[in-house]
Design a protein around this motif. Structure first.
Motif, PDB file in Angstrom:
ATOM      1  N   ASP A  35       0.830  -1.208   0.000  1.00 27.44           N
ATOM      2  CA  ASP A  35       0.000   0.000   0.000  1.00 27.44           C
ATOM      3  C   ASP A  35       0.866   1.260   0.000  1.00 27.44           C
ATOM      4  OD1 ASP A  35      -2.376  -1.453   0.020  1.00 27.44           O
ATOM      5  OD2 ASP A  35      -2.369  -1.622   2.206  1.00 27.44           O
ATOM      6  N   PHE A  36       1.999   1.194   0.707  1.00 26.75           N
ATOM      7  CA  PHE A  36       2.914   2.338   0.731  1.00 26.75           C
ATOM      8  C   PHE A  36       3.509   2.581  -0.654  1.00 26.75           C
ATOM      9  CE2 PHE A  36       7.213   4.073   1.180  1.00 26.75           C
ATOM     10  CZ  PHE A  36       6.944   5.245   1.879  1.00 26.75           C
TER      11      PHE A  36
ATOM     12  N   PHE B  13       7.134  10.748   0.868  1.00 31.13           N
ATOM     13  CA  PHE B  13       8.071  11.598   1.599  1.00 31.13           C
ATOM     14  C   PHE B  13       7.525  11.942   2.973  1.00 31.13           C
ATOM     15  CE2 PHE B  13       9.535  15.792   2.913  1.00 31.13           C
ATOM     16  CZ  PHE B  13      10.911  15.664   2.815  1.00 31.13           C
ATOM     17  N   PHE B  14       6.218  12.258   3.036  1.00 27.41           N
ATOM     18  CA  PHE B  14       5.597  12.639   4.296  1.00 27.41           C
ATOM     19  C   PHE B  14       5.606  11.481   5.282  1.00 27.41           C
ATOM     20  CE2 PHE B  14       1.839  12.995   7.026  1.00 27.41           C
ATOM     21  CZ  PHE B  14       2.078  14.234   7.616  1.00 27.41           C
ATOM     22  N   TYR B  15       5.156  10.311   4.840  1.00 27.24           N
ATOM     23  CA  TYR B  15       5.097   9.153   5.726  1.00 27.24           C
ATOM     24  C   TYR B  15       6.503   8.681   6.130  1.00 27.24           C
ATOM     25  CZ  TYR B  15       0.079   8.233   5.547  1.00 27.24           C
ATOM     26  OH  TYR B  15      -1.276   8.297   5.706  1.00 27.24           O
TER      27      TYR B  15
ATOM     28  N   TYR C 122      10.745  -2.193  12.316  1.00 27.48           N
ATOM     29  CA  TYR C 122      11.660  -3.167  11.739  1.00 27.48           C
ATOM     30  C   TYR C 122      10.885  -4.259  11.014  1.00 27.48           C
ATOM     31  CZ  TYR C 122      16.114  -5.605  11.361  1.00 27.48           C
ATOM     32  OH  TYR C 122      17.258  -6.185  10.883  1.00 27.48           O
ATOM     33  N   GLN C 123       9.680  -3.899  10.571  1.00 23.68           N
ATOM     34  CA  GLN C 123       8.831  -4.833   9.845  1.00 23.68           C
ATOM     35  C   GLN C 123       8.282  -4.150   8.607  1.00 23.68           C
ATOM     36  OE1 GLN C 123       5.800  -6.226  12.501  1.00 23.68           O
ATOM     37  NE2 GLN C 123       7.239  -6.943  14.052  1.00 23.68           N
ATOM     38  N   LYS C 124       7.856  -4.963   7.652  1.00 24.24           N
ATOM     39  CA  LYS C 124       7.323  -4.412   6.403  1.00 24.24           C
ATOM     40  C   LYS C 124       5.844  -4.105   6.588  1.00 24.24           C
ATOM     41  CE  LYS C 124       7.104  -6.966   2.686  1.00 24.24           C
ATOM     42  NZ  LYS C 124       7.552  -7.766   1.537  1.00 24.24           N
ATOM     43  N   LEU C 125       5.556  -3.006   7.295  1.00 23.71           N
ATOM     44  CA  LEU C 125       4.194  -2.587   7.584  1.00 23.71           C
ATOM     45  C   LEU C 125       3.957  -1.196   7.022  1.00 23.71           C
ATOM     46  CD1 LEU C 125       4.061  -3.631  11.353  1.00 23.71           C
ATOM     47  CD2 LEU C 125       3.163  -4.933   9.401  1.00 23.71           C
TER      48      LEU C 125
END
Length: 359
Positions: free
Chosen positions: A318-319, A328-330, A338-341
């Protein structure tokens, strides 16, 4: 801080550091062109040339000599005091340095001598930090000593920041020192100081280049072009983005100079072009020219045919769909994870000590 006596000490100290590092790189590059691998003698030879530079053109000679040798010794001690346990440091940077120290000549053999799972990045990424590190490794027999460059560039940035802020602002001494300190306390630089990552060095070299060029435009003293040229050679050979930053900055400076002078300086344009050729084509033959010749793009494997996507598998899907401004903002106002969230926004002024673990 408006002290010319202080500035006369700071500038040659910065120049000495940049000259020492760049000379090692240039000697090694010349060796590669004529078929000579990394040689431990490049370090003492570069040191000798740096001391000659100090004693011929700097003053006070004795103080500057002692200061430079002290920074060099301190850099060695600090770099060997800490072990690089970073991921890329151990699986990419260290193997690359070992390959070069063991005789690999990337100008004559594009492939590393031993099959290796990360050879793609080693063979095609810029190699300035690896070449300097391999030269130091070959002399000291310490892979950790290869991090000397990190500390030397930090020292150069600190000294030049003090001069830059002192010359360019009208603040009080305390505020000038605070501003100079904040410039140097870049989080990426500090986090990577005891690793073989190059992003911190990229920042330091870019700021040395920027400050040198701004000081030149302000005071029109040609001496500032010396650290600018040396830092540019290092910058463009640290990372692909270094080339983009360096060329963009030089282009902006040429435009600003033309507007200030109200004329186009053909000589300056020629010198900039010649410097780019030296830094990119001769010093940076591997990877820029070799990548272009072998794979059709100087930034291979990140661009061009058969490019490799190194981002998608490291971020949330989603990112990755967000536009660049939202990314850039997020990326800058979210919790460290340390996770792919998908990143979670946080108060930018808040701080959790446990988050330091991720660094």
């Amino acid at each position: 801080m408006k002290s010319e006596a202080l500035f006369k000490l700071l500038f040659p100290a910065v120049l000495s550091i940049m000259f020492f590092l760049t000379t090692i790189l240039l000697l090694a590059t010349f060796g590669f062109w004529v078929g000579i691998p990394v040689n431990p003698l490049y370090v003492p030879l570069s040191l000798l040339l740096t001391l000659i530079l100090i004693w011929r053109w700097a003053s006070p000679k004795r103080l500057l000599t002692i200061s430079f040798l002290f920074m060099l010794l301190l850099s060695y001690l600090l770099s060997t005091l800490f072990i690089d346990q970073s991921w890329d440091g151990q699986v990419i940077h260290q193997p690359a340095i070992f390959f070069l120290a063991d005789g690999w000549n990337p100008f004559h053999a594009s492939q590393v001598p031993t099959p290796f799972e990360n050879n793609l990045w080693i063979e095609h990424y810029p190699k300035a930090s690896w070449i300097i590190g391999a030269t130091i490794l070959s002399l000291t027999d310490s892979i950790e000593a290869a991090k000397i460059m990190n500390y030397l560039l930090l020292f150069a940035l600190i000294l030049l920041s003090i001069e830059f802020v002192g010359r360019m602002t009208l603040m009080g001494v305390r505020w000038q020192l605070l501003l100079a300190l904040l410039i140097c306390l870049n989080p990426v630089l500090l986090v990577q100081l005891n690793t073989l990552y190059v992003d911190g060095n990229l920042y330091a070299a870019l700021m040395v280049l920027t400050f040198s060029l701004v000081l030149y435009l302000k005071f029109r003293l040609k001496k500032y072009l010396l650290p600018a040229a040396l830092s540019f050679i290092i910058l463009v050979n640290l990372k692909f983005t270094g080339l983009v930053y360096g060329i963009s900055l030089l282009f902006i400076v040429l435009i600003v100079k033309a507007r200030l002078d109200r004329r186009i300086d053909v000589k300056s344009i020629f010198l900039v072009f010649a410097g780019c050729v030296l830094a990119v084509v001769l010093v940076g033959y591997a990877p820029y020219a070799s990548n272009l010749l072998d794979h059709g793009h100087p930034f291979y494997p990140l661009m061009g045919k058969n490019k490799v996507d190194i981002i998608s598998n490291q971020v949330d899907k989603d990112f990755s769909r967000l536009d660049r401004f939202s990314k850039f903002f997020y990326a800058n106002f979210s919790n460290i994870e340390y996770q792919k969230l998908f990143p979670r926004l946080k108060n930018p002024l808040s701080f959790e000590l446990k988050k330091l673990y991720y660094y």
